[in-house]
Motif scaffolding. Structure first.
Motif, short mmCIF file in Angstrom:
data_model
loop_
_atom_site.label_atom_id
_atom_site.label_comp_id
_atom_site.label_asym_id
_atom_site.label_seq_id
_atom_site.Cartn_x
_atom_site.Cartn_y
_atom_site.Cartn_z
N GLN A 89 0.90 -1.20 0.21
CA GLN A 89 0.04 -0.39 0.29
C GLN A 89 0.77 0.88 0.30
OE1 GLN A 89 -2.75 -0.33 3.27
NE2 GLN A 89 -4.29 -2.12 2.29
N ARG A 90 -0.02 2.04 -0.58
CA ARG A 90 1.06 3.34 -0.87
C ARG A 90 1.79 3.34 -1.43
NH1 ARG A 90 -1.83 7.01 2.05
NH2 ARG A 90 -2.12 6.63 4.51
N ASP A 91 2.27 2.32 -2.62
CA ASP A 91 3.15 3.02 -3.68
C ASP A 91 1.88 2.61 -5.42
OD1 ASP A 91 4.92 1.59 -2.28
OD2 ASP A 91 4.74 -0.55 -2.83
N GLY A 92 1.12 3.27 -4.87
CA GLY A 92 0.69 3.47 -6.14
C GLY A 92 -0.34 2.50 -7.64
N ILE A 93 -1.04 1.37 -6.39
CA ILE A 93 -0.92 0.25 -7.17
C ILE A 93 -2.63 0.02 -7.63
CG2 ILE A 93 -1.22 -2.53 -6.83
CD1 ILE A 93 1.31 -2.67 -5.79
N GLY A 94 -2.97 0.58 -6.01
CA GLY A 94 -4.43 0.88 -5.99
C GLY A 94 -4.72 2.14 -7.19
N ARG A 95 -4.24 2.55 -7.42
CA ARG A 95 -4.52 3.95 -8.13
C ARG A 95 -4.28 3.84 -9.48
NH1 ARG A 95 -3.08 10.36 -8.36
NH2 ARG A 95 -3.61 10.77 -10.07
N ARG A 96 -3.32 2.83 -9.97
CA ARG A 96 -3.18 2.26 -11.55
C ARG A 96 -4.31 1.39 -11.50
NH1 ARG A 96 2.79 -0.42 -13.20
NH2 ARG A 96 1.08 -0.59 -14.34
N LEU A 97 -4.85 0.72 -10.95
CA LEU A 97 -6.04 -0.23 -10.50
C LEU A 97 -7.26 0.34 -10.94
CD1 LEU A 97 -5.13 -2.69 -8.19
CD2 LEU A 97 -5.36 -3.69 -10.65
N MET A 98 -7.03 1.55 -10.57
CA MET A 98 -8.85 2.67 -11.29
C MET A 98 -8.18 2.89 -12.46
SD MET A 98 -11.52 2.42 -8.32
CE MET A 98 -11.91 4.24 -9.37
N VAL A 99 -7.74 3.65 -12.51
CA VAL A 99 -7.39 4.29 -13.87
C VAL A 99 -7.62 3.19 -14.65
CG1 VAL A 99 -5.29 4.89 -15.06
CG2 VAL A 99 -6.18 6.15 -13.03
N ARG A 100 -7.23 2.43 -15.18
CA ARG A 100 -7.36 1.25 -15.89
C ARG A 100 -8.89 0.97 -15.85
NH1 ARG A 100 -8.21 -0.47 -19.87
NH2 ARG A 100 -7.54 -2.46 -21.01
N ALA A 101 -8.98 0.06 -14.30
CA ALA A 101 -10.46 -0.14 -14.70
C ALA A 101 -11.15 0.81 -15.23
CB ALA A 101 -11.08 -0.30 -13.14
N LEU A 102 -11.95 2.63 -15.22
CA LEU A 102 -12.00 3.66 -15.42
C LEU A 102 -11.93 3.89 -16.95
CD1 LEU A 102 -11.84 5.95 -12.32
CD2 LEU A 102 -13.42 4.68 -13.06
N ALA A 103 -10.84 3.58 -17.41
CA ALA A 103 -10.99 3.73 -18.85
C ALA A 103 -11.22 2.12 -19.45
CB ALA A 103 -9.87 3.10 -19.09
N ALA A 104 -11.18 0.65 -18.83
CA ALA A 104 -11.61 -0.26 -19.28
C ALA A 104 -13.88 0.02 -19.70
CB ALA A 104 -11.93 -1.58 -18.27
N ALA A 105 -14.23 0.89 -18.66
CA ALA A 105 -15.69 1.36 -18.64
C ALA A 105 -15.73 2.52 -19.56
CB ALA A 105 -15.68 2.02 -16.89
N GLY A 106 -14.28 3.30 -19.95
CA GLY A 106 -15.09 3.79 -21.27
C GLY A 106 -15.59 3.20 -22.20
N GLU A 107 -13.65 2.33 -22.90
CA GLU A 107 -13.68 1.18 -23.97
C GLU A 107 -15.07 0.29 -24.14
OE1 GLU A 107 -10.30 -0.49 -22.68
OE2 GLU A 107 -9.37 1.05 -22.98
N HIS A 108 -15.83 0.26 -22.55
CA HIS A 108 -17.43 -0.71 -23.09
C HIS A 108 -18.78 -0.02 -22.74
CE1 HIS A 108 -14.45 -3.81 -22.64
NE2 HIS A 108 -14.94 -4.48 -22.90
N GLY A 109 -18.25 1.55 -22.65
CA GLY A 109 -19.77 2.41 -22.09
C GLY A 109 -20.68 2.61 -21.05
N CYS A 110 -20.13 1.96 -20.32
CA CYS A 110 -20.38 2.59 -18.97
C CYS A 110 -20.21 3.51 -17.89
CB CYS A 110 -20.61 0.56 -18.24
SG CYS A 110 -19.01 0.14 -18.35
#
Length: 165
Positions: A89-110
């Motif tokens: 924790q505090r290594d930026g992993i959670g943030r990277r995961l969120m960025v990827r999930a949000l990008a995927a949500a955009g790619e899938h129209g949700c």
């Protein structure tokens, strides 16, 4: 170097062990679990973080539904949990995961219909989630209303119940 892969590529037992470490085994009693019900995570929106093959983080997204007191039900996507191994924790992993999930949500129209339970200062500042539309929402368990956050133009405003899809 940390790589992000679809969560489906990771052994389910490893994910469960990480979730237990990050949130303790009592996590299943949390309101978010009641909201999701018995749903299966949306594979296209759920990811794992691997470091030299070791699982160090995950994000899962779930189909849920908002049923307004008046009107038609609205399908939403519940983001979370975002889990990171305690020692990472505090290594930026959670943030990277969120960025990827949000990008995927955009790619899938949700990406216009996202909801989560979390820290409003963090998720608001970095990802644009707010509680401005969720004040009248009811959940199947206890919730600090200020922590019920949403993002997107399709998120309903008004009284109703958030629950399983």
């Amino acid at each position: 170097m940390i790589g992000l892969v679809p969560l489906a590529e990771v052994e389910e037992t490893a994910v469960e062990r990480l979730l237990d470490r990050a949130f303790e085994p009592t996590r299943r009693q949390r309101t978010a679990y009641l909201v999701r019900g018995n749903a299966t995570a949306v594979a296209a929106l759920s990811f794992a973080a691997l470091d030299a093959g070791a699982l160090v983080g995950t994000v899962q997204c779930w189909p849920v539904c908002f049923t307004p007191d008046l009107g038609a039900s609205v399908p939403l996507v519940m983001v979370g949990p975002v889990a990171v191994a305690p020692e990472r924790q505090r290594d930026g992993i959670g943030r990277r995961l969120m960025v990827r999930a949000l990008a995927a949500a955009g790619e899938h129209g949700c990406d216009d219909r996202l909801v989560l339970i979390g820290d409003p200062e963090y998720y608001g500042r970095f990802f644009g989630f707010t509680a401005e539309r969720t004040g009248g929402w009811r959940l199947p368990g206890p919730i600090e209303q200020r922590r019920l956050l949403a993002r997107g133009d399709a998120v309903p405003d008004g009284a109703g119940t958030l629950g399983p899809a």
